[in-house]
Design an enzyme around this catalytic site. Structure first.
Site, short mmCIF file in Angstrom:
data_model
loop_
_atom_site.label_atom_id
_atom_site.label_comp_id
_atom_site.label_asym_id
_atom_site.label_seq_id
_atom_site.Cartn_x
_atom_site.Cartn_y
_atom_site.Cartn_z
N ASP A 1 0.86 -1.32 -0.15
CA ASP A 1 0.18 -0.12 -0.02
C ASP A 1 1.08 1.17 -0.02
O ASP A 1 0.48 2.19 -0.81
CB ASP A 1 -0.87 0.02 1.24
CG ASP A 1 -2.07 -0.96 1.01
OD1 ASP A 1 -2.17 -1.39 -0.04
OD2 ASP A 1 -2.57 -1.56 2.06
N GLY A 2 2.08 1.08 0.74
CA GLY A 2 2.90 2.33 0.64
C GLY A 2 3.32 2.65 -0.62
O GLY A 2 3.35 3.85 -1.09
N ASN B 1 -5.14 8.50 1.23
CA ASN B 1 -5.61 7.79 2.36
C ASN B 1 -6.03 8.80 3.67
O ASN B 1 -7.26 8.73 4.27
CB ASN B 1 -4.35 6.99 2.99
CG ASN B 1 -4.53 5.25 2.89
OD1 ASN B 1 -5.50 5.06 2.25
ND2 ASN B 1 -3.77 4.52 3.71
N THR C 1 -9.91 2.34 6.44
CA THR C 1 -9.49 1.00 6.68
C THR C 1 -8.02 1.00 7.17
O THR C 1 -7.42 0.05 7.33
CB THR C 1 -9.73 -0.04 5.64
OG1 THR C 1 -9.10 0.46 4.40
CG2 THR C 1 -11.30 -0.01 5.31
N LYS D 1 4.30 13.60 24.14
CA LYS D 1 3.84 14.90 24.73
C LYS D 1 2.47 15.10 23.92
O LYS D 1 2.26 14.79 22.70
CB LYS D 1 4.70 16.02 24.07
CG LYS D 1 6.16 15.62 24.86
CD LYS D 1 6.06 15.92 26.38
CE LYS D 1 7.55 16.12 27.19
NZ LYS D 1 7.29 16.55 28.46
N ARG E 1 2.27 6.30 -2.65
CA ARG E 1 3.58 7.23 -3.26
C ARG E 1 3.43 7.56 -4.60
O ARG E 1 3.24 8.73 -5.16
CB ARG E 1 4.79 6.58 -2.93
CG ARG E 1 6.10 7.19 -3.74
CD ARG E 1 7.39 6.39 -3.29
NE ARG E 1 7.49 5.12 -3.91
CZ ARG E 1 7.86 5.13 -5.34
NH1 ARG E 1 8.33 6.20 -5.92
NH2 ARG E 1 8.04 3.93 -5.93
N TYR F 1 -5.03 3.76 9.07
CA TYR F 1 -4.77 4.40 10.37
C TYR F 1 -5.87 5.08 11.32
O TYR F 1 -5.88 4.60 12.48
CB TYR F 1 -3.66 5.63 10.28
CG TYR F 1 -2.92 6.17 11.38
CD1 TYR F 1 -3.15 5.56 12.64
CD2 TYR F 1 -2.22 7.49 11.19
CE1 TYR F 1 -2.51 6.23 13.86
CE2 TYR F 1 -1.45 7.89 12.50
CZ TYR F 1 -1.84 7.50 13.64
OH TYR F 1 -1.04 7.88 14.84
#
Length: 271
Positions: free
Chosen positions: A65-66, A132, A173, A143, A70, A175
């Protein structure tokens, strides 16, 4: 037929398969435009993603998927995605079925599915579209940051959190799902606004129509933060920045053979 060819350079099996795909397509009298880094492996002329988008009819991605995300940053042509990585939720075929899938595309036995992308503007500067998700998150691990969410300039929520995700139906679907957001059918013209580890019991995801503008404002007590698009493009943001996200006029386009979205969810997310 004219093809673009992109792969995950960090996976040897993806590079090897991409070379085989180049040979397969070339032997069938297709014109193939390889991404520059892949072309260097064969001492051939390579092309940028922008050039591939101009020249190709279909763009093949080999990886996960990356690699697809891209590619979609620069490419608007239909993408035929071959999984040679991990889960490959957005891919259409596994690597062992690559050549058969390519033949089906050459035979015209496929559909093109269009999916929504997000337009991202920071202080009137348009950033790359998101296929996405867009995340705004603290730049310092562990933090908390403080922000407010607006829709059409109307305040929706204020909270402290690790950040916030604004996702397309495709990104719902990914993150956003891990952060507790709902799954959206890709046919739904909406985006999901999901807090990341909010320190507030009432903070919940919102589903907002794509035609509306979602605003994100960091509160003065927030530290330096990052805006990240599809896990790649990153930009530092501060309380002085004005972040606006809405539906884009551009689309992500995928070659499909008929397997439904719900089948993909069952096969790759439920098992």
């Amino acid at each position: 037929m004219k093809w673009g060819l992109v792969c995950n350079f960090h996976l040897k099996k993806a590079v090897s398969l991409a070379k085989d795909i180049y040979d397969f397509l070339s032997e069938k009298n297709n014109e193939v435009f390889m991404e520059k880094k892949l072309a260097e492996e064969r001492n051939m002329k390579g092309f940028s993603l922008e050039e591939i988008n101009e020249k190709a009819d279909v763009v093949v991605t080999v990886g996960g998927d990356g690699t697809i995300l891209r590619t979609l940053e620069k490419v608007e042509k239909p993408v035929f995605a071959i999984n040679s990585g991990g889960m490959g939720f957005l891919t259409e075929v596994e690597s062992k079925y690559a050549m058969g899938g390519l033949q089906r595309v050459m035979d015209g036995d496929y559909n093109v599915e269009e999916r929504a992308k997000l337009k991202v503007v920071v202080d009137d500067e348009r950033l790359p579209d998101a296929a996405n998700e867009v995340t705004v998150q603290t730049d310092r691990i562990a933090k908390i940051m403080y922000l407010k969410i607006l829709v059409e300039n109307e305040l929706v929520e204020t909270y402290g959190a690790d950040g916030v995700i604004v996702a397309t139906p495709t990104g719902s679907t990914s993150y956003a799902l891990s952060a507790g957001g709902p799954i959206l059918d890709p046919a739904v013209d909406a985006m999901v606004v999901t807090p990341i580890a909010a320190f507030k019991l009432s903070a919940r995801p919102w589903v907002v129509p794509l035609e509306k503008k979602v605003g994100i404002r960091l509160l003065p007590k927030s530290k330096e933060s990052k805006l990240v698009i599809d896990g790649g493009f990153a930009k530092t943001v501060t309380p002085e920045n004005d972040i606006v996200i809405t539906g884009s006029e551009k689309k992500a386009r995928f070659i499909r053979f008929g397997e439904s979205f719900y089948q993909m969810v069952r096969l790759k997310l439920v098992r």
